[in-house]
Design a protein around this motif. Structure first.
Motif, PDB file in Angstrom:
ATOM      1  N   ARG A  94     -18.400  40.238  16.825  1.00  0.00           N
ATOM      2  CA  ARG A  94     -19.015  41.478  17.319  1.00  0.00           C
ATOM      3  C   ARG A  94     -20.521  41.484  17.091  1.00  0.00           C
ATOM      4  NH1 ARG A  94     -15.483  42.261  20.881  1.00  0.00           N
ATOM      5  NH2 ARG A  94     -13.663  43.480  20.318  1.00  0.00           N
ATOM      6  N   LYS A  95     -20.954  40.970  15.937  1.00  0.00           N
ATOM      7  CA  LYS A  95     -22.389  40.932  15.619  1.00  0.00           C
ATOM      8  C   LYS A  95     -23.147  40.069  16.626  1.00  0.00           C
ATOM      9  CE  LYS A  95     -25.284  39.608  11.729  1.00  0.00           C
ATOM     10  NZ  LYS A  95     -25.238  39.052  10.376  1.00  0.00           N
ATOM     11  N   SER A  96     -22.480  39.039  17.158  1.00  0.00           N
ATOM     12  CA  SER A  96     -23.133  38.148  18.117  1.00  0.00           C
ATOM     13  C   SER A  96     -23.298  38.803  19.487  1.00  0.00           C
ATOM     14  CB  SER A  96     -22.331  36.858  18.265  1.00  0.00           C
ATOM     15  OG  SER A  96     -21.185  37.071  19.051  1.00  0.00           O
ATOM     16  N   GLY A  97     -22.691  39.981  19.662  1.00  0.00           N
ATOM     17  CA  GLY A  97     -22.804  40.673  20.943  1.00  0.00           C
ATOM     18  C   GLY A  97     -21.630  40.420  21.867  1.00  0.00           C
ATOM     19  N   ASP A  98     -20.663  39.637  21.424  1.00  0.00           N
ATOM     20  CA  ASP A  98     -19.493  39.331  22.252  1.00  0.00           C
ATOM     21  C   ASP A  98     -18.633  40.583  22.410  1.00  0.00           C
ATOM     22  OD1 ASP A  98     -17.005  38.393  23.281  1.00  0.00           O
ATOM     23  OD2 ASP A  98     -17.447  36.401  22.491  1.00  0.00           O
ATOM     24  N   LYS A  99     -18.348  40.952  23.642  1.00  0.00           N
ATOM     25  CA  LYS A  99     -17.583  42.164  23.942  1.00  0.00           C
ATOM     26  C   LYS A  99     -16.148  41.867  24.360  1.00  0.00           C
ATOM     27  CE  LYS A  99     -21.153  45.062  23.865  1.00  0.00           C
ATOM     28  NZ  LYS A  99     -21.512  45.301  22.515  1.00  0.00           N
ATOM     29  N   SER A 100     -15.704  40.642  24.116  1.00  0.00           N
ATOM     30  CA  SER A 100     -14.341  40.264  24.492  1.00  0.00           C
ATOM     31  C   SER A 100     -13.322  41.176  23.830  1.00  0.00           C
ATOM     32  CB  SER A 100     -14.049  38.818  24.065  1.00  0.00           C
ATOM     33  OG  SER A 100     -14.891  37.932  24.725  1.00  0.00           O
ATOM     34  N   TYR A 101     -12.202  41.338  24.510  1.00  0.00           N
ATOM     35  CA  TYR A 101     -11.082  42.096  23.970  1.00  0.00           C
ATOM     36  C   TYR A 101     -10.465  41.258  22.855  1.00  0.00           C
ATOM     37  CZ  TYR A 101      -6.580  44.529  23.966  1.00  0.00           C
ATOM     38  OH  TYR A 101      -5.461  45.223  23.612  1.00  0.00           O
ATOM     39  N   ILE A 102     -10.311  41.831  21.672  1.00  0.00           N
ATOM     40  CA  ILE A 102      -9.772  41.093  20.526  1.00  0.00           C
ATOM     41  C   ILE A 102      -8.483  41.732  20.049  1.00  0.00           C
ATOM     42  CG2 ILE A 102     -10.144  40.348  18.146  1.00  0.00           C
ATOM     43  CD1 ILE A 102     -13.139  40.183  18.775  1.00  0.00           C
ATOM     44  N   LEU A 103      -7.433  40.918  20.021  1.00  0.00           N
ATOM     45  CA  LEU A 103      -6.123  41.328  19.527  1.00  0.00           C
ATOM     46  C   LEU A 103      -5.850  40.536  18.257  1.00  0.00           C
ATOM     47  CD1 LEU A 103      -3.263  42.616  19.804  1.00  0.00           C
ATOM     48  CD2 LEU A 103      -2.673  40.670  21.254  1.00  0.00           C
ATOM     49  N   MET A 104      -5.602  41.239  17.155  1.00  0.00           N
ATOM     50  CA  MET A 104      -5.289  40.570  15.894  1.00  0.00           C
ATOM     51  C   MET A 104      -3.775  40.463  15.745  1.00  0.00           C
ATOM     52  SD  MET A 104      -8.034  42.013  13.136  1.00  0.00           S
ATOM     53  CE  MET A 104      -7.616  40.747  11.948  1.00  0.00           C
ATOM     54  N   LEU A 105      -3.301  39.254  15.478  1.00  0.00           N
ATOM     55  CA  LEU A 105      -1.893  39.015  15.169  1.00  0.00           C
ATOM     56  C   LEU A 105      -1.848  38.606  13.702  1.00  0.00           C
ATOM     57  CD1 LEU A 105      -0.791  36.860  18.237  1.00  0.00           C
ATOM     58  CD2 LEU A 105      -0.521  39.317  17.909  1.00  0.00           C
ATOM     59  N   THR A 106      -1.161  39.383  12.874  1.00  0.00           N
ATOM     60  CA  THR A 106      -1.186  39.119  11.446  1.00  0.00           C
ATOM     61  C   THR A 106       0.090  39.595  10.758  1.00  0.00           C
ATOM     62  OG1 THR A 106      -2.419  39.555   9.400  1.00  0.00           O
ATOM     63  CG2 THR A 106      -2.453  41.276  11.065  1.00  0.00           C
ATOM     64  N   ALA A 107       0.344  39.018   9.598  1.00  0.00           N
ATOM     65  CA  ALA A 107       1.488  39.445   8.792  1.00  0.00           C
ATOM     66  C   ALA A 107       1.138  40.675   7.954  1.00  0.00           C
ATOM     67  CB  ALA A 107       1.943  38.304   7.883  1.00  0.00           C
ATOM     68  N   LYS A 108      -0.142  40.996   7.866  1.00  0.00           N
ATOM     69  CA  LYS A 108      -0.571  42.148   7.069  1.00  0.00           C
ATOM     70  C   LYS A 108      -0.250  43.432   7.825  1.00  0.00           C
ATOM     71  CE  LYS A 108      -4.181  39.790   4.536  1.00  0.00           C
ATOM     72  NZ  LYS A 108      -5.565  39.862   4.076  1.00  0.00           N
ATOM     73  N   SER A 109       0.721  44.170   7.301  1.00  0.00           N
ATOM     74  CA  SER A 109       1.218  45.319   8.054  1.00  0.00           C
ATOM     75  C   SER A 109       0.924  46.670   7.407  1.00  0.00           C
ATOM     76  CB  SER A 109       2.726  45.184   8.255  1.00  0.00           C
ATOM     77  OG  SER A 109       3.373  45.161   6.995  1.00  0.00           O
ATOM     78  N   LYS A 158       3.232  40.633  12.514  1.00  0.00           N
ATOM     79  CA  LYS A 158       4.322  39.675  12.606  1.00  0.00           C
ATOM     80  C   LYS A 158       5.484  40.172  11.752  1.00  0.00           C
ATOM     81  CE  LYS A 158       1.137  35.790  12.960  1.00  0.00           C
ATOM     82  NZ  LYS A 158       0.660  34.591  12.291  1.00  0.00           N
ATOM     83  N   PRO A 159       6.691  39.893  12.105  1.00  0.00           N
ATOM     84  CA  PRO A 159       7.089  39.270  13.365  1.00  0.00           C
ATOM     85  C   PRO A 159       6.933  40.269  14.499  1.00  0.00           C
ATOM     86  CG  PRO A 159       9.027  39.908  12.138  1.00  0.00           C
ATOM     87  CD  PRO A 159       7.838  40.235  11.279  1.00  0.00           C
ATOM     88  N   PHE A 160       6.576  39.791  15.655  1.00  0.00           N
ATOM     89  CA  PHE A 160       6.396  40.668  16.810  1.00  0.00           C
ATOM     90  C   PHE A 160       7.217  40.130  17.964  1.00  0.00           C
ATOM     91  CE2 PHE A 160       3.103  37.473  16.952  1.00  0.00           C
ATOM     92  CZ  PHE A 160       3.161  37.027  18.243  1.00  0.00           C
ATOM     93  N   SER A 161       7.471  40.996  18.889  1.00  0.00           N
ATOM     94  CA  SER A 161       8.207  40.632  20.093  1.00  0.00           C
ATOM     95  C   SER A 161       7.225  40.082  21.119  1.00  0.00           C
ATOM     96  CB  SER A 161       8.902  41.877  20.638  1.00  0.00           C
ATOM     97  OG  SER A 161       9.180  41.732  21.999  1.00  0.00           O
ATOM     98  N   LEU A 162       7.552  38.944  21.699  1.00  0.00           N
ATOM     99  CA  LEU A 162       6.716  38.382  22.759  1.00  0.00           C
ATOM    100  C   LEU A 162       6.600  39.383  23.908  1.00  0.00           C
ATOM    101  CD1 LEU A 162       5.056  36.058  23.820  1.00  0.00           C
ATOM    102  CD2 LEU A 162       7.152  35.031  24.700  1.00  0.00           C
ATOM    103  N   LYS A 163       7.682  40.114  24.141  1.00  0.00           N
ATOM    104  CA  LYS A 163       7.695  41.134  25.188  1.00  0.00           C
ATOM    105  C   LYS A 163       6.629  42.198  24.909  1.00  0.00           C
ATOM    106  CE  LYS A 163      11.449  43.403  27.604  1.00  0.00           C
ATOM    107  NZ  LYS A 163      12.848  43.813  27.492  1.00  0.00           N
ATOM    108  N   GLU A 164       6.504  42.626  23.632  1.00  0.00           N
ATOM    109  CA  GLU A 164       5.494  43.622  23.272  1.00  0.00           C
ATOM    110  C   GLU A 164       4.088  43.054  23.423  1.00  0.00           C
ATOM    111  OE1 GLU A 164       4.080  46.626  19.682  1.00  0.00           O
ATOM    112  OE2 GLU A 164       5.705  45.199  19.281  1.00  0.00           O
TER     113      GLU A 164
END
Length: 176
Positions: A22-37, A56-62
């Motif tokens: 984000r600091k670099s100015g990148d506005k890409s959509y970011i999705l975090m996949l993590t075990a930290k719930s 995680k664990p997550f459904s591929l469908k979701e």
């Protein structure tokens, strides 16, 4: 662009990487996949710049549903107006305003927007090429120099005190 942070990161943790992106100015959509719930983990991830958070664990469908949902969004995560000093850039209208106004073309608008979002930061020619001309294989340092020259002329024509420092093939910096 979509970035999915779901890798083991030996050099830095995901939150640090996210903040750097984000600091670099990148506005890409970011999705975090993590075990930290835990709620605090999700809040930290989203507050650090993630657009979505899936545990995680997550459904591929979701996951696929969330990505389709993102595709339906109209905005591109860029504010319509950005400013620095005595200059306002209206991104959607491609208009640069100071004591008077001038229209910019698409590349000039993207370049000026990137400069404003990275105010005071030295930006290399390569960095400008990768952010503004990312899909143009023919673009090179000469193209960057030409567009920087166009912006310098346009800033001068609207009587702005803002300048773009730098030399051909080197680093450039927007200066108040």
């Amino acid at each position: 662009d979509i970035i999915i942070l779901d890798i083991m990161m030996p050099v830095m943790d995901r939150i640090t990487a996210l903040k750097e992106i984000r600091k670099s100015g990148d506005k890409s959509y970011i999705l975090m996949l993590t075990a930290k719930s835990e709620i605090d983990d999700r809040v930290t991830g989203l507050d650090s710049g993630a657009d979505d958070y899936l545990t995680k664990p997550f459904s591929l469908k979701e996951l696929l549903t969330r990505l389709r949902s993102k595709e339906r969004r109209q905005d591109d995560f860029t504010p319509n107006e950005v400013s620095i000093g005595d200059v306002i850039l209206n991104v959607s209208e491609q208009e640069l305003v100071s004591h008077n106004s001038i229209r910019l073309n698409g590349q000039e608008t993207q370049l000026m927007d990137y400069f404003i979002l990275n105010e005071g930061k030295e930006l290399s020619t390569e960095e400008l090429l990768s952010h503004v001309w990312k899909n143009d294989e023919d673009a090179n340092s000469d193209v960057v120099w030409i567009y920087v020259s166009y912006l310098r002329q346009k800033l001068q024509s609207i009587q702005s005190t803002i300048t773009i420092d730098g030399i051909k093939g080197g680093n450039y910096q927007l200066v108040k």
